[in-house]
Enzyme design. Structure first.
Site, PDB file in Angstrom:
ATOM      1  N   ASN A 154     -46.759 -11.337  17.606  1.00  0.00           N
ATOM      2  CA  ASN A 154     -47.241 -10.802  16.322  1.00  0.00           C
ATOM      3  C   ASN A 154     -46.186 -11.141  15.279  1.00  0.00           C
ATOM      4  O   ASN A 154     -45.124 -10.538  15.239  1.00  0.00           O
ATOM      5  CB  ASN A 154     -47.424  -9.284  16.437  1.00  0.00           C
ATOM      6  CG  ASN A 154     -47.770  -8.658  15.102  1.00  0.00           C
ATOM      7  OD1 ASN A 154     -48.111  -9.360  14.147  1.00  0.00           O
ATOM      8  ND2 ASN A 154     -47.681  -7.339  15.030  1.00  0.00           N
TER       9      ASN A 154
ATOM     10  N   LYS B 179     -46.405 -10.810  12.072  1.00  0.00           N
ATOM     11  CA  LYS B 179     -46.405  -9.927  10.904  1.00  0.00           C
ATOM     12  C   LYS B 179     -46.402 -10.770   9.613  1.00  0.00           C
ATOM     13  O   LYS B 179     -46.993 -11.847   9.602  1.00  0.00           O
ATOM     14  CB  LYS B 179     -45.236  -8.944  10.986  1.00  0.00           C
ATOM     15  CG  LYS B 179     -45.221  -8.223  12.339  1.00  0.00           C
ATOM     16  CD  LYS B 179     -44.232  -7.102  12.434  1.00  0.00           C
ATOM     17  CE  LYS B 179     -44.314  -6.481  13.830  1.00  0.00           C
ATOM     18  NZ  LYS B 179     -43.453  -5.316  14.007  1.00  0.00           N
TER      19      LYS B 179
ATOM     20  N   HIS C 236     -52.351  -1.653  14.554  1.00  0.00           N
ATOM     21  CA  HIS C 236     -50.889  -1.687  14.630  1.00  0.00           C
ATOM     22  C   HIS C 236     -50.330  -0.498  13.845  1.00  0.00           C
ATOM     23  O   HIS C 236     -50.885  -0.113  12.806  1.00  0.00           O
ATOM     24  CB  HIS C 236     -50.351  -3.008  14.063  1.00  0.00           C
ATOM     25  CG  HIS C 236     -48.915  -3.223  14.403  1.00  0.00           C
ATOM     26  ND1 HIS C 236     -47.905  -2.593  13.708  1.00  0.00           N
ATOM     27  CD2 HIS C 236     -48.315  -3.930  15.389  1.00  0.00           C
ATOM     28  CE1 HIS C 236     -46.736  -2.932  14.246  1.00  0.00           C
ATOM     29  NE2 HIS C 236     -46.965  -3.742  15.269  1.00  0.00           N
TER      30      HIS C 236
ATOM     31  N   GLU D  46     -48.018  -0.269  11.844  1.00  0.00           N
ATOM     32  CA  GLU D  46     -47.738  -0.564  10.430  1.00  0.00           C
ATOM     33  C   GLU D  46     -49.007  -0.450   9.590  1.00  0.00           C
ATOM     34  O   GLU D  46     -48.954  -0.026   8.432  1.00  0.00           O
ATOM     35  CB  GLU D  46     -47.098  -1.960  10.318  1.00  0.00           C
ATOM     36  CG  GLU D  46     -45.668  -1.944  10.871  1.00  0.00           C
ATOM     37  CD  GLU D  46     -45.211  -3.236  11.531  1.00  0.00           C
ATOM     38  OE1 GLU D  46     -45.849  -4.282  11.329  1.00  0.00           O
ATOM     39  OE2 GLU D  46     -44.203  -3.184  12.274  1.00  0.00           O
TER      40      GLU D  46
ATOM     41  N   GLU E 165     -47.245   0.606  21.839  1.00  0.00           N
ATOM     42  CA  GLU E 165     -46.040   0.292  21.063  1.00  0.00           C
ATOM     43  C   GLU E 165     -45.423   1.581  20.527  1.00  0.00           C
ATOM     44  O   GLU E 165     -45.869   2.095  19.480  1.00  0.00           O
ATOM     45  CB  GLU E 165     -46.396  -0.617  19.886  1.00  0.00           C
ATOM     46  CG  GLU E 165     -46.961  -1.957  20.301  1.00  0.00           C
ATOM     47  CD  GLU E 165     -46.755  -3.012  19.232  1.00  0.00           C
ATOM     48  OE1 GLU E 165     -46.143  -4.041  19.542  1.00  0.00           O
ATOM     49  OE2 GLU E 165     -47.163  -2.802  18.076  1.00  0.00           O
TER      50      GLU E 165
ATOM     51  N   GLY F  66     -38.875  -3.076  16.205  1.00  0.00           N
ATOM     52  CA  GLY F  66     -37.922  -3.655  15.271  1.00  0.00           C
ATOM     53  C   GLY F  66     -36.580  -2.937  15.233  1.00  0.00           C
ATOM     54  O   GLY F  66     -35.767  -3.177  14.346  1.00  0.00           O
TER      55      GLY F  66
ATOM     56  N   SER G 104     -39.300  -4.209  20.655  1.00  0.00           N
ATOM     57  CA  SER G 104     -38.017  -4.825  20.995  1.00  0.00           C
ATOM     58  C   SER G 104     -38.017  -5.541  22.348  1.00  0.00           C
ATOM     59  O   SER G 104     -37.019  -5.532  23.066  1.00  0.00           O
ATOM     60  CB  SER G 104     -36.889  -3.791  20.916  1.00  0.00           C
ATOM     61  OG  SER G 104     -36.766  -3.289  19.591  1.00  0.00           O
TER      62      SER G 104
HETATM   63  P1  13P Z   1     -40.505  -6.028  17.657  1.00  0.00           P
HETATM   64  O1  13P Z   1     -40.700  -6.882  18.896  1.00  0.00           O
HETATM   65  O2  13P Z   1     -39.861  -6.750  16.544  1.00  0.00           O
HETATM   66  O3  13P Z   1     -39.864  -4.720  17.997  1.00  0.00           O
HETATM   67  O4  13P Z   1     -41.997  -5.680  17.128  1.00  0.00           O
HETATM   68  C1  13P Z   1     -42.922  -5.155  18.000  1.00  0.00           C
HETATM   69  C2  13P Z   1     -44.234  -5.155  17.329  1.00  0.00           C
HETATM   70  O5  13P Z   1     -44.477  -4.400  16.407  1.00  0.00           O
HETATM   71  C3  13P Z   1     -45.237  -6.121  17.806  1.00  0.00           C
HETATM   72  O6  13P Z   1     -46.509  -5.831  17.308  1.00  0.00           O
END
Ligand code: 13P
Length: 248
Positions: A9, A11, A95, A97, A164, A170, A210
């Site tokens: 992903n 983003k 997601h 976000e 997640e 992140g 992560s």
């Molecule tokens: P990270 O791997 O950067 O922690 O992000 C995970 C994520 O949100 C994947 O959709």
């Protein structure tokens, strides 16, 4: 046997040229991988170019979001069949976000998921808890609510879940394999309750938060972890190839 699915992903990152350069570097590194279902999710503007490059390869294409209406006066939105038109076979919904910054509710996500499946694509449905909920011991209640509302009436053959934990996204803080396994096991048991035993046995549940080349193996070794949704560590071809080739 559940085939693990590992998705990148990206983003809000990567121009068309950057996506094309990634794919050129990435495909040769994973072309012999027959054990993992591999997926890339670029931004909308790069989907068309990515779809052309990925055609005929062992790597699938996903959008990061979608709107549930097919056409009409919905300025700025993109429908499932338009995503199919540029080569998408998957669409991510829910997601954290999107839930947080765009106030997307489980009811709304359920509409999107149904529209994705009606067009013939597979849904990657995300769920996960913030740190405050984990610390208060209410993780399972929150996840159950997200699954009850989001998965209603879905075709379980075209559905992948992504767990997640928001505190691991992140941050560099990964859920330990024990934490991931415990929560994935709960999710599978809840799927059995709401969608039946067959769906629970066959459902892929990705872990996201992560994931890196250095921790992917121990996470994938967990019985109920069937892949990963990867952000930061999927941005470089070498790094994401190491992740999808975790089995050697
Ligand atoms: P990270 O791997 O950067 O922690 O992000 C995970 C994520 O949100 C994947 O959709």
């Amino acid at each position: 046997m559940r085939t693990p699915c590992i998705a990148a992903n990206w983003k809000l990152q990567k121009t068309v040229a950057e996506v094309e350069a990634f794919i050129d570097a990435f495909l040769p590194l994973v072309k012999d991988n027959t054990t993992v279902e591999i997926v890339l999710a670029p931004v909308f503007t790069a989907l068309h170019a990515a779809g052309k490059k990925l055609a005929g390869s062992n790597v699938g294409l996903s959008s990061q979001d979608v709107y549930h209406e097919e056409k009409g006066a919905f300025t700025g939105e993109v429908s499932p069949s338009l995503l199919m038109d540029v080569g998408c076979k998957y669409a991510i919904v829910g997601h954290s976000e999107r839930r947080e910054y765009f106030n997307e509710t489980d009811e709304f996500l359920n509409k999107k998921a149904k529209a994705i499946q009606a067009a013939g694509m597979t849904v990657i449905f995300c769920c996960g808890e913030p740190l405050s909920v984990r610390e208060s011991g209410k993780t399972n209640d929150l996840l159950a609510g997200q699954l009850d509302g989001g998965l209603k009436g879905l075709d379980t053959n075209k559905l992948i879940l992504a767990y997640e934990p928001i505190w691991a996204i992140g941050t560099g803080v990964t859920a330990s394999p024990e934490q991931a396994q415990e929560t994935h096991k709960f999710i599978r048991s809840h799927i059995e309750k709401i969608l039946g035993a067959d769906a629970a046995a066959s459902m892929r549940i990705q872990y996201g938060g992560s994931v890196k080349p250095g921790n992917v193996k121990e996470l994938m070794a967990c019985e109920d972890v069937d892949g990963a949704l990867v952000g930061g560590a999927s941005l470089e071809a070498e790094s994401f190839a190491q992740i999808v080739n975790f089995g050697g």
